[in-house]
Design a protein around this motif. Structure first.
Motif, PDB file in Angstrom:
ATOM      1  N   GLY A 228       0.787  -1.219   0.000  1.00 54.76           N
ATOM      2  CA  GLY A 228       0.000   0.000   0.000  1.00 54.76           C
ATOM      3  C   GLY A 228       0.820   1.269   0.000  1.00 54.76           C
ATOM      4  O   GLY A 228       0.314   2.347   0.364  1.00 54.76           O
ATOM      5  N   LEU A 229       2.080   1.180  -0.405  1.00 51.40           N
ATOM      6  CA  LEU A 229       2.956   2.346  -0.430  1.00 51.40           C
ATOM      7  C   LEU A 229       2.904   3.008  -1.804  1.00 51.40           C
ATOM      8  O   LEU A 229       2.411   2.431  -2.778  1.00 51.40           O
ATOM      9  N   SER A 230       3.440   4.213  -1.892  1.00 46.67           N
ATOM     10  CA  SER A 230       3.346   4.939  -3.154  1.00 46.67           C
ATOM     11  C   SER A 230       4.689   5.396  -3.693  1.00 46.67           C
ATOM     12  O   SER A 230       4.749   5.983  -4.777  1.00 46.67           O
ATOM     13  N   SER A 231       5.776   5.121  -2.978  1.00 49.99           N
ATOM     14  CA  SER A 231       7.060   5.692  -3.396  1.00 49.99           C
ATOM     15  C   SER A 231       8.164   4.648  -3.514  1.00 49.99           C
ATOM     16  O   SER A 231       9.347   4.950  -3.356  1.00 49.99           O
ATOM     17  N   VAL A 232       7.782   3.409  -3.822  1.00 50.49           N
ATOM     18  CA  VAL A 232       8.759   2.333  -3.893  1.00 50.49           C
ATOM     19  C   VAL A 232       9.340   2.250  -5.307  1.00 50.49           C
ATOM     20  O   VAL A 232       8.605   2.367  -6.299  1.00 50.49           O
ATOM     21  N   THR A 233      10.643   2.022  -5.382  1.00 54.13           N
ATOM     22  CA  THR A 233      11.275   1.750  -6.669  1.00 54.13           C
ATOM     23  C   THR A 233      11.377   0.242  -6.841  1.00 54.13           C
ATOM     24  O   THR A 233      12.110  -0.424  -6.112  1.00 54.13           O
ATOM     25  N   GLN A 234      10.616  -0.309  -7.777  1.00 50.67           N
ATOM     26  CA  GLN A 234      10.608  -1.757  -7.962  1.00 50.67           C
ATOM     27  C   GLN A 234      12.000  -2.263  -8.318  1.00 50.67           C
ATOM     28  O   GLN A 234      12.684  -1.690  -9.168  1.00 50.67           O
ATOM     29  N   GLY A 235      12.423  -3.363  -7.656  1.00 54.39           N
ATOM     30  CA  GLY A 235      13.708  -3.971  -7.920  1.00 54.39           C
ATOM     31  C   GLY A 235      14.876  -3.335  -7.186  1.00 54.39           C
ATOM     32  O   GLY A 235      15.983  -3.862  -7.214  1.00 54.39           O
ATOM     33  N   ARG A 236      14.654  -2.236  -6.506  1.00 46.99           N
ATOM     34  CA  ARG A 236      15.742  -1.560  -5.788  1.00 46.99           C
ATOM     35  C   ARG A 236      16.009  -2.251  -4.448  1.00 46.99           C
ATOM     36  O   ARG A 236      15.085  -2.693  -3.773  1.00 46.99           O
ATOM     37  N   ALA A 237      17.265  -2.356  -4.056  1.00 46.84           N
ATOM     38  CA  ALA A 237      17.649  -2.890  -2.755  1.00 46.84           C
ATOM     39  C   ALA A 237      17.479  -1.810  -1.689  1.00 46.84           C
ATOM     40  O   ALA A 237      17.773  -0.628  -1.926  1.00 46.84           O
ATOM     41  N   TYR A 238      17.003  -2.227  -0.526  1.00 46.89           N
ATOM     42  CA  TYR A 238      16.786  -1.305   0.590  1.00 46.89           C
ATOM     43  C   TYR A 238      17.478  -1.834   1.849  1.00 46.89           C
ATOM     44  O   TYR A 238      17.525  -3.044   2.085  1.00 46.89           O
ATOM     45  N   ARG A 239      17.962  -0.903   2.636  1.00 44.11           N
ATOM     46  CA  ARG A 239      18.440  -1.230   3.984  1.00 44.11           C
ATOM     47  C   ARG A 239      17.262  -1.119   4.941  1.00 44.11           C
ATOM     48  O   ARG A 239      16.567  -0.105   4.964  1.00 44.11           O
ATOM     49  N   VAL A 240      17.019  -2.179   5.729  1.00 45.11           N
ATOM     50  CA  VAL A 240      15.866  -2.200   6.626  1.00 45.11           C
ATOM     51  C   VAL A 240      16.366  -2.075   8.064  1.00 45.11           C
ATOM     52  O   VAL A 240      17.261  -2.815   8.493  1.00 45.11           O
ATOM     53  N   GLU A 241      15.792  -1.145   8.820  1.00 50.27           N
ATOM     54  CA  GLU A 241      16.209  -0.962  10.212  1.00 50.27           C
ATOM     55  C   GLU A 241      15.016  -0.519  11.053  1.00 50.27           C
ATOM     56  O   GLU A 241      14.014  -0.028  10.531  1.00 50.27           O
ATOM     57  N   ASN A 242      15.143  -0.729  12.368  1.00 44.61           N
ATOM     58  CA  ASN A 242      14.139  -0.141  13.247  1.00 44.61           C
ATOM     59  C   ASN A 242      14.451   1.340  13.398  1.00 44.61           C
ATOM     60  O   ASN A 242      15.595   1.777  13.290  1.00 44.61           O
ATOM     61  N   ASN A 243      13.408   2.107  13.628  1.00 49.03           N
ATOM     62  CA  ASN A 243      13.508   3.561  13.497  1.00 49.03           C
ATOM     63  C   ASN A 243      12.954   4.277  14.726  1.00 49.03           C
ATOM     64  O   ASN A 243      12.687   5.476  14.678  1.00 49.03           O
ATOM     65  N   HIS A 244      12.776   3.524  15.825  1.00 51.31           N
ATOM     66  CA  HIS A 244      12.163   4.113  17.017  1.00 51.31           C
ATOM     67  C   HIS A 244      12.619   3.335  18.241  1.00 51.31           C
ATOM     68  O   HIS A 244      12.794   2.108  18.172  1.00 51.31           O
ATOM     69  N   ALA A 245      12.775   4.013  19.369  1.00 54.51           N
ATOM     70  CA  ALA A 245      13.262   3.361  20.587  1.00 54.51           C
ATOM     71  C   ALA A 245      12.311   2.284  21.103  1.00 54.51           C
ATOM     72  O   ALA A 245      12.725   1.371  21.824  1.00 54.51           O
ATOM     73  N   SER A 246      11.038   2.373  20.742  1.00 58.33           N
ATOM     74  CA  SER A 246      10.055   1.385  21.201  1.00 58.33           C
ATOM     75  C   SER A 246       9.804   0.278  20.187  1.00 58.33           C
ATOM     76  O   SER A 246       8.976  -0.612  20.432  1.00 58.33           O
ATOM     77  N   ALA A 247      10.483   0.325  19.048  1.00 55.79           N
ATOM     78  CA  ALA A 247      10.302  -0.714  18.032  1.00 55.79           C
ATOM     79  C   ALA A 247      11.017  -1.991  18.448  1.00 55.79           C
ATOM     80  O   ALA A 247      12.097  -1.955  19.052  1.00 55.79           O
ATOM     81  N   TYR A 248      10.421  -3.122  18.129  1.00 56.88           N
ATOM     82  CA  TYR A 248      11.089  -4.404  18.333  1.00 56.88           C
ATOM     83  C   TYR A 248      10.530  -5.411  17.343  1.00 56.88           C
ATOM     84  O   TYR A 248       9.418  -5.259  16.828  1.00 56.88           O
ATOM     85  N   LEU A 249      11.319  -6.455  17.078  1.00 58.01           N
ATOM     86  CA  LEU A 249      10.916  -7.515  16.165  1.00 58.01           C
ATOM     87  C   LEU A 249      11.484  -8.825  16.680  1.00 58.01           C
ATOM     88  O   LEU A 249      12.699  -9.050  16.642  1.00 58.01           O
ATOM     89  N   HIS A 250      10.606  -9.671  17.212  1.00 56.94           N
ATOM     90  CA  HIS A 250      10.999 -10.945  17.792  1.00 56.94           C
ATOM     91  C   HIS A 250      10.299 -12.076  17.038  1.00 56.94           C
ATOM     92  O   HIS A 250       9.101 -11.980  16.720  1.00 56.94           O
ATOM     93  N   PHE A 251      11.016 -13.166  16.802  1.00 58.34           N
ATOM     94  CA  PHE A 251      10.425 -14.376  16.251  1.00 58.34           C
ATOM     95  C   PHE A 251      10.339 -15.390  17.389  1.00 58.34           C
ATOM     96  O   PHE A 251      11.357 -15.776  17.969  1.00 58.34           O
ATOM     97  N   ASN A 252       9.119 -15.826  17.696  1.00 64.23           N
ATOM     98  CA  ASN A 252       8.833 -16.522  18.933  1.00 64.23           C
ATOM     99  C   ASN A 252       8.298 -17.925  18.649  1.00 64.23           C
ATOM    100  O   ASN A 252       7.216 -18.079  18.075  1.00 64.23           O
ATOM    101  N   ALA A 253       9.063 -18.944  19.065  1.00 64.35           N
ATOM    102  CA  ALA A 253       8.616 -20.334  18.946  1.00 64.35           C
ATOM    103  C   ALA A 253       8.633 -20.997  20.315  1.00 64.35           C
ATOM    104  O   ALA A 253       8.888 -22.200  20.446  1.00 64.35           O
ATOM    105  N   GLU A 254       8.338 -20.213  21.355  1.00 63.65           N
ATOM    106  CA  GLU A 254       8.337 -20.726  22.718  1.00 63.65           C
ATOM    107  C   GLU A 254       7.222 -21.746  22.932  1.00 63.65           C
ATOM    108  O   GLU A 254       6.196 -21.729  22.242  1.00 63.65           O
ATOM    109  N   LEU A 255       7.422 -22.587  23.928  1.00 69.79           N
ATOM    110  CA  LEU A 255       6.399 -23.535  24.338  1.00 69.79           C
ATOM    111  C   LEU A 255       5.339 -22.808  25.174  1.00 69.79           C
ATOM    112  O   LEU A 255       5.651 -21.880  25.918  1.00 69.79           O
TER     113      LEU A 255
END
Length: 381
Positions: A354-381
């Motif tokens: 749903g974005l409007s400014s993407v360049t198709q096929g371009r490589a991007y650097r992905v990072e968190n951008n806020h002190a409260s951002a987090y990304l966890h992958f969780n497979a706990e029991l």
């Protein structure tokens, strides 16, 4: 500063004091200790979690250890990785009462769980005539002396048993051991599902203590009233109360051997079977990985995990205004959150459409951008 360890020679009859014999019992993989992170070394989510109260049951700080509550308690607890530890250890798991509940209601409880996969318990030969005992040992320190309960429950067998230990001296590290006889009648499932809870109780209302305890495996011990019989301590009584544990070891046999220390990197790798952190609260900017423009309206980032996880993970993500960033020299695309797609235990993909400014096929650097951002992958029991 580490305190002297007092030998526990006044335990209840349900707890056996060992000679802490040196040597190896039968191993799970290359380890005699079935417990991962028993020395409380790894805390991928963070080293402290405040405000734990009614509705807060979760994995919060130290890897593999779940803080749980029952009922509708008003106490508030902080769970933390503490540098207070017995000689030979650097860390412990510590619970501190920050808002007291002087009288525990009948339905209220507070505990720490360690949860074990069924396939990691197969050497115990449960469900056969060769079923083996196992021994649970740990170091514990608390401000309140008295009797505490440990509840062991197997969803695979629908059986449980209850044991107790005694803290004899306040604010003093003591080593405790509990030996549990094998069960010839029921087997742990040989799979990656939940085979055994090891639950350390610190508060329990009468709904859980008014029945009859069994120190051997019994279906009746799953009943609420029979679960935590013998527990007589309210850790939430005052804001001066705390409890800490470390050196948790569960091993085959009826004797507690010396705790099996492991290098931090080894324990981290074992913990990553259950949790992998790609962005952590407070660590912004933190590089998440390489992304790309899938189309002129969608960006994506692929993940390959550091070793296979226990199962295809759920995604725990902190979302908010401009929490994540896709960046290159020509584009600077800020997004609030990412959507998970086709995860397995080995890899997966996340995207934002749903974005409007993407360049198709371009490589991007992905990072968190806020002190409260987090990304966890969780497979706990």
């Amino acid at each position: 500063m580490a305190l002297n360890v007092v030998s526990s020679d006044r335990l209840s009859t349900n707890v056996k004091t060992s000679n802490l014999a040196t040597g190896l019992s039968s191993k799970v993989g290359e380890s005699k200790n079935i417990v991962i992170n028993g020395a409380m070394q790894v805390a991928q989510r963070g080293t402290s979690k405040t405000g734990l109260t009614n509705g807060g049951s979760s994995y919060n700080t130290l890897d593999r250890f779940w803080w749980g509550e029952a009922g509708a308690p008003s106490f508030v607890t902080t769970m933390a990785q503490s540098s207070t530890a017995p000689d030979g250890f650097a860390n412990s798991l510590r619970l501190d009462t920050t808002t007291a509940q002087g009288s525990i209601a009948a339905a209220d409880a507070q505990y720490i769980d360690y949860r074990i996969e069924g396939q990691d318990l197969q050497s115990l030969a449960y469900g056969t005539s060769s079923a083996k005992s196992f021994t649970l040992s740990f170091y514990v320190k608390g401000t309140i002396t008295g009797t505490y309960a440990v509840w062991l429950y197997s969803p695979d067998t629908s059986k449980a048993c209850t044991h107790t230990y005694t803290i004899n001296s306040a604010d003093t590290w003591e080593r405790k051991t509990i030996t549990v006889a094998g069960d010839t009648g029921s087997a742990f499932g040989n799979d990656n599902g939940l085979g055994l809870y090891v639950r350390f109780i610190v508060c329990a209302g009468t709904n859980y203590t008014s029945g009859t305890a069994s120190t051997t495996w019994a279906a009746a011990s799953v009943t609420d009233a029979n679960r935590y019989v013998g527990h007589a301590v309210n850790l939430a009584a005052t804001t001066s109360d705390d409890w800490a544990i470390t050196g948790i070891q569960l091993e085959e046999g009826s004797t507690a051997t010396e705790f099996e220390h492991k290098a931090y990197g080894v324990e981290l790798t074992r913990c990553q079977r259950y949790l992998q952190v790609y962005a952590k609260v407070g660590a912004n900017p933190e590089q998440i990985g390489p992304g790309y423009g899938y189309s002129t309206s969608q960006v994506e980032v692929q993940f390959t995990f550091n070793g296979a996880m226990r199962a295809a993970p759920s995604v725990d993500i902190g979302s908010g205004t401009n929490y994540f960033l896709f960046q290159t020299s020509g584009d600077n695309i800020q997004v609030n959150a990412l959507t998970a797609y086709q995860f397995t235990e080995r890899n997966g993909l996340m995207y934002k459409s749903g974005l409007s400014s993407v360049t198709q096929g371009r490589a991007y650097r992905v990072e968190n951008n806020h002190a409260s951002a987090y990304l966890h992958f969780n497979a706990e029991l």
